[in-house]
Scaffold this motif. Structure first.
Motif, mmCIF file in Angstrom:
data_model
loop_
_atom_site.group_PDB
_atom_site.id
_atom_site.type_symbol
_atom_site.label_atom_id
_atom_site.label_comp_id
_atom_site.label_asym_id
_atom_site.label_seq_id
_atom_site.Cartn_x
_atom_site.Cartn_y
_atom_site.Cartn_z
ATOM 1 N N LEU A 1 11.986 -29.013 23.947
ATOM 2 C CA LEU A 1 11.573 -27.617 24.020
ATOM 3 C C LEU A 1 12.769 -26.740 23.658
ATOM 4 O O LEU A 1 13.923 -27.114 23.905
ATOM 5 C CB LEU A 1 11.057 -27.266 25.413
ATOM 6 N N VAL A 2 12.486 -25.577 23.105
ATOM 7 C CA VAL A 2 13.533 -24.719 22.562
ATOM 8 C C VAL A 2 13.545 -23.374 23.252
ATOM 9 O O VAL A 2 12.508 -22.705 23.343
ATOM 10 C CB VAL A 2 13.332 -24.542 21.038
ATOM 11 N N HIS A 3 14.706 -23.003 23.772
ATOM 12 C CA HIS A 3 14.914 -21.632 24.237
ATOM 13 C C HIS A 3 15.604 -20.887 23.105
ATOM 14 O O HIS A 3 16.735 -21.205 22.731
ATOM 15 C CB HIS A 3 15.794 -21.603 25.487
ATOM 16 N N ALA A 4 14.915 -19.920 22.527
ATOM 17 C CA ALA A 4 15.452 -19.233 21.365
ATOM 18 C C ALA A 4 15.593 -17.751 21.630
ATOM 19 O O ALA A 4 14.617 -17.091 22.003
ATOM 20 C CB ALA A 4 14.545 -19.447 20.162
ATOM 21 N N PRO A 5 16.781 -17.183 21.432
ATOM 22 C CA PRO A 5 16.947 -15.736 21.567
ATOM 23 C C PRO A 5 16.309 -15.004 20.392
ATOM 24 O O PRO A 5 15.868 -15.619 19.421
ATOM 25 C CB PRO A 5 18.471 -15.571 21.569
ATOM 26 N N GLN A 6 16.306 -13.682 20.474
ATOM 27 C CA GLN A 6 15.611 -12.882 19.462
ATOM 28 C C GLN A 6 16.116 -13.135 18.059
ATOM 29 O O GLN A 6 15.339 -13.178 17.111
ATOM 30 C CB GLN A 6 15.750 -11.391 19.784
ATOM 31 N N GLU A 7 17.428 -13.300 17.893
ATOM 32 C CA GLU A 7 17.969 -13.430 16.541
ATOM 33 C C GLU A 7 17.572 -14.743 15.880
ATOM 34 O O GLU A 7 17.752 -14.922 14.681
ATOM 35 C CB GLU A 7 19.495 -13.305 16.548
ATOM 36 N N PHE A 8 17.017 -15.682 16.665
ATOM 37 C CA PHE A 8 16.568 -16.956 16.112
ATOM 38 C C PHE A 8 15.105 -16.905 15.702
ATOM 39 O O PHE A 8 14.607 -17.818 15.060
ATOM 40 C CB PHE A 8 16.787 -18.061 17.151
ATOM 41 N N ASP A 9 14.434 -15.827 16.076
ATOM 42 C CA ASP A 9 13.022 -15.672 15.749
ATOM 43 C C ASP A 9 12.869 -15.434 14.245
ATOM 44 O O ASP A 9 13.701 -14.792 13.604
ATOM 45 C CB ASP A 9 12.440 -14.497 16.544
ATOM 46 N N GLY A 10 11.801 -15.941 13.673
ATOM 47 C CA GLY A 10 11.528 -15.708 12.260
ATOM 48 C C GLY A 10 12.303 -16.597 11.321
ATOM 49 O O GLY A 10 12.339 -16.344 10.120
ATOM 50 N N LEU A 11 12.928 -17.660 11.826
ATOM 51 C CA LEU A 11 13.713 -18.546 10.964
ATOM 52 C C LEU A 11 12.936 -19.798 10.546
ATOM 53 O O LEU A 11 12.874 -20.127 9.364
ATOM 54 C CB LEU A 11 15.001 -18.979 11.678
ATOM 55 N N PHE A 12 12.347 -20.483 11.520
ATOM 56 C CA PHE A 12 11.742 -21.780 11.249
ATOM 57 C C PHE A 12 10.262 -21.811 11.646
ATOM 58 O O PHE A 12 9.835 -21.102 12.549
ATOM 59 C CB PHE A 12 12.471 -22.887 12.021
ATOM 60 N N CYS A 13 9.541 -22.686 10.974
ATOM 61 C CA CYS A 13 8.176 -22.981 11.371
ATOM 62 C C CYS A 13 8.194 -23.996 12.513
ATOM 63 O O CYS A 13 9.175 -24.707 12.721
ATOM 64 C CB CYS A 13 7.406 -23.593 10.212
ATOM 65 N N GLU A 14 7.089 -24.066 13.222
ATOM 66 C CA GLU A 14 6.936 -25.093 14.243
ATOM 67 C C GLU A 14 6.912 -26.469 13.580
ATOM 68 O O GLU A 14 6.193 -26.676 12.591
ATOM 69 C CB GLU A 14 5.650 -24.876 15.017
ATOM 70 N N GLY B 1 10.582 -9.493 10.988
ATOM 71 C CA GLY B 1 9.656 -10.444 11.616
ATOM 72 C C GLY B 1 8.214 -10.119 11.337
ATOM 73 O O GLY B 1 7.326 -10.437 12.104
ATOM 74 N N ALA B 2 7.948 -9.471 10.199
ATOM 75 C CA ALA B 2 6.575 -9.100 9.895
ATOM 76 C C ALA B 2 5.838 -10.144 9.087
ATOM 77 O O ALA B 2 4.745 -9.922 8.624
ATOM 78 C CB ALA B 2 6.567 -7.777 9.105
ATOM 79 N N GLY B 3 6.454 -11.293 8.901
ATOM 80 C CA GLY B 3 5.833 -12.339 8.098
ATOM 81 C C GLY B 3 4.720 -13.042 8.826
ATOM 82 O O GLY B 3 4.345 -12.712 9.942
ATOM 83 N N ASN B 4 4.209 -14.089 8.185
ATOM 84 C CA ASN B 4 3.052 -14.788 8.728
ATOM 85 C C ASN B 4 3.331 -15.518 10.018
ATOM 86 O O ASN B 4 2.473 -15.672 10.843
ATOM 87 C CB ASN B 4 2.541 -15.796 7.686
ATOM 88 N N GLN B 5 4.567 -16.039 10.191
ATOM 89 C CA GLN B 5 4.767 -16.870 11.347
ATOM 90 C C GLN B 5 6.146 -16.721 11.958
ATOM 91 O O GLN B 5 7.116 -17.241 11.461
ATOM 92 C CB GLN B 5 4.497 -18.332 11.036
ATOM 93 N N PRO B 6 6.252 -15.955 13.040
ATOM 94 C CA PRO B 6 7.503 -15.946 13.770
ATOM 95 C C PRO B 6 7.776 -17.348 14.282
ATOM 96 O O PRO B 6 6.911 -17.997 14.835
ATOM 97 C CB PRO B 6 7.254 -14.968 14.921
ATOM 98 N N ALA B 7 9.005 -17.822 14.086
ATOM 99 C CA ALA B 7 9.247 -19.250 14.233
ATOM 100 C C ALA B 7 9.087 -19.765 15.640
ATOM 101 O O ALA B 7 8.655 -20.873 15.844
ATOM 102 C CB ALA B 7 10.661 -19.577 13.739
ATOM 103 N N PHE B 8 9.434 -18.976 16.634
ATOM 104 C CA PHE B 8 9.410 -19.500 17.991
ATOM 105 C C PHE B 8 8.465 -18.691 18.871
ATOM 106 O O PHE B 8 8.792 -18.315 19.978
ATOM 107 C CB PHE B 8 10.821 -19.500 18.592
ATOM 108 N N SER B 9 7.294 -18.415 18.345
ATOM 109 C CA SER B 9 6.298 -17.718 19.148
ATOM 110 C C SER B 9 5.910 -18.562 20.348
ATOM 111 O O SER B 9 5.724 -19.763 20.243
ATOM 112 C CB SER B 9 5.062 -17.426 18.294
ATOM 113 N N SER B 10 5.767 -17.912 21.495
ATOM 114 C CA SER B 10 5.429 -18.675 22.697
ATOM 115 C C SER B 10 3.940 -18.962 22.794
ATOM 116 O O SER B 10 3.500 -19.705 23.656
ATOM 117 C CB SER B 10 5.880 -17.898 23.941
#
Length: 588
Positions: free
Chosen positions: A216-229, A64-73
């Protein structure tokens, strides 16, 4: 098998082939890269590129060190807007706003499906994915484009950080369902594998469009870093401090907030006109997991659900299909999607943009292994634990499918005289101009890749064309709880969607996503009646690009019990790969 072997390149055609198509080892004209600024690499560079792509897919931790974690709050870098489109080529010089897009812009924005309001430095996949696959056979309707822009404005008005959102959350926290609320919400929470999640999320977004709710999306940790907003100017992620936290513990089949349980208890049953918004709980749970309640898609129940300001949806199926059986939504859906087989295609291309980390994997692998092919054939093989088809049986089915569907996979020249035909074909066509076909195998196992690679390594093709066989990864088991596994899975879905012809395994949601993104009708390897039994035919060509709803309700409201719901409307019929399932077809 080590990482380098997993990505080794096999060329069949009767001759050794260097980096150039003519065997010269570096003819730049033989390389066709799909993005500007690249030069044709020499053979050594190809090997290095291949190793780097392999390392990216198999060795990186994807932390998750990329530019945009997908589901940042926290809204910020994920959806940076260009002020008044100032950096956009679409800006008009006058005050009137953006100029009408050119054909180039139409391609870039997928026919208007995408908003131009994002900064292109963030989420590089958003405006470049169309460079990697053939143009879509479907164009979004002008009404769908209009509705998406209206939805985006509503999301900015009601989404996280907006004053109206704070008011709605306070009502939720108090346990009261407000009688009159300017904003209503549907909250999606995931279950099961990535393919299931993407199908249900796209369905939930369609539900939001049809009911004027905010997704709205409830995303667990493993879903982080997959998609852009996907929505400009606001986030779709539930922010920190949201009143509901234990999604896994609260939203179960026995939950008292489940609509099915409320209905069975008589709390919301009977005449919907007797149900007032003030009498309802602060939220309702729609349990749409496989065997979901038949009542959820009755129009009377939809009227009750409309009185809840907060709806939580948990699903692992493509329930979007069910809305097309409801008369209340018929007119709106006809305007949104005049081409019925393009529903998921448009929803998925609008919603799902791989993060920069995932897109980097896709771009590097495509450039190293698939870019210079004249034709790309995708083969997706899924063996389910509940139907453990032996390797030889499944491989035999793949071969029979290829023989049944002439030209699906290049034929090899056997030693019984066909080699002479091959030599003649090569002599007549000339090796310099020979066709190059790349076969992309996606599977949890390497066996299919190794066997197919061996066939083309040992024998030339009948037509003299060259064949390369590739497999990005082989992890042996699905690990939905692992972020790196999900990132690799998403990358491979996109790589598969870049293929010209796609062969998928029956009832595989991974395959549904790939051919749905591509907008192509796949060849489907049918499911045998038992692990050891053969299936005939081995495969069928689907007549639609739509995914299958594998668990439709057993009946529809207002329809006599026992009625076949696959015969209610001409554009919704049973699936080729699951006869109890339901999917959308082109309207006759």
């Amino acid at each position: 098998m080590d990482a380098a072997a997993a990505h080794s390149k096999v060329v069949a055609g009767g001759e050794q082939l260097g980096a150039g198509r003519d065997g010269s080892g570096g003819n730049e004209e033989a390389w066709r890269w799909p993005w500007p600024g690249w030069r044709a690499p020499a053979l050594v560079e190809v090997v290095v590129l291949g190793f780097l792509a392999t390392s990216a897919l198999l060795l990186l931790p994807f932390g998750g060190a990329g530019n945009q974690p997908a589901f940042s709050s926290s809204p910020g870098s994920e959806f940076v807007q260009s002020p008044v489109y100032a950096a956009s080529s679409l800006v008009h010089e006058h005050v009137a706003g953006p100029a009408p897009p050119t054909w180039h812009d139409q391609d870039r924005l997928l026919g208007g499906l995408l908003s131009p309001a994002f900064d292109e430095q963030f989420c590089r996949s958003r405006y470049t994915s169309s460079l990697y696959r053939r143009p879509s056979p479907f164009r979004p309707s002008t009404y769908l484009v209009e509705r998406l822009r209206r939805y985006e404005a509503r999301h900015r008005q009601c989404g996280p950080g907006a004053p109206l959102f704070k008011d709605a959350v306070e009502h939720l926290r108090s346990g009261r369902n407000a009688a009159r609320s300017e904003c209503q919400y549907v909250v999606w929470t995931p279950i099961n594998g990535l393919g299931n999640r993407m199908l249900s999320l796209a369905s939930t977004f369609l539900y939001a469009l049809l009911t004027d709710r905010v997704l709205l999306v409830h995303a667990p940790q493993e879903f982080d870093g997959l998609f852009c907003e996907p929505f400009p100017g606001s986030s779709w992620a539930l922010p920190a401090g949201f009143p509901i936290t234990d999604f896994a513990g609260i939203f179960t089949m026995g939950s008292p907030t489940s609509y099915k349980n409320m209905w069975q208890a008589g709390a919301v049953g009977g005449d919907h006109r007797n149900v007032t918004a003030e009498s309802l709980p602060a939220y309702v749970f729609l349990d749409l997991i496989q065997s979901f309640t038949d009542a959820a898609f009755c129009e009377a129940d939809q009227r009750v659900l409309a009185k809840f300001n907060w709806v939580v949806v948990k699903s692992d199926v493509y329930f979007a299909t069910m809305f097309f059986l409801m008369p209340a939504y018929e007119r709106e859906l006809a305007r949104l999607f005049p081409e019925k087989e393009a529903v998921f295609h448009h929803l998925a291309r609008y919603l799902f943009h791989p993060s920069d980390d995932v897109w980097g994997i896709v771009r590097r692998y495509y450039g190293a292994y698939l870019a210079r092919a004249d034709e790309r054939v995708g083969l997706q093989v899924r063996v389910f634990p509940e139907m453990p088809v032996p390797f030889e049986n499944m491989y035999g089915q793949i071969l029979r499918c290829s023989e049944q569907e002439a030209g699906l996979l290049p034929k090899v020249a056997h030693k019984d005289g066909a080699a002479a035909n091959h030599s003649s074909a090569v002599a007549s066509s000339g090796s310099r101009n020979s066709k190059l076909t790349s076969i992309l195998v996606t599977s949890l196992f390497s066996d299919y890749y190794e066997r197919i690679r061996g066939v083309y390594y040992a024998s030339p093709t009948e037509t003299g064309e060259f064949v390369e066989v590739h497999q990005p990864s082989h992890e042996r088991e699905q690990r939905t709880e692992a972020r790196a596994h999900n990132q690799r899975a998403l990358a491979e879905m996109y790589l598969l969607s870049f293929c010209d012809r796609i062969v998928t395994t029956a009832v595989s949601t991974f395959g549904y996503i790939a051919h749905g993104l591509a907008g192509v009708r796949p060849w489907v390897l049918l499911r045998p009646p038992s692990p050891e039994a053969p299936v005939d035919p081995a495969c069928v060509r689907s007549k639609t690009a739509e995914p299958c709803l594998q668990a439709p309700p057993r009946r529809m409201c207002g329809v006599a019990e026992g009625t076949d719901i696959g015969a209610l409307v001409p554009y919704a019929r049973h699936c080729e790969d699951d006869h109890k399932g339901l999917k959308l077809f082109p309207q006759l």
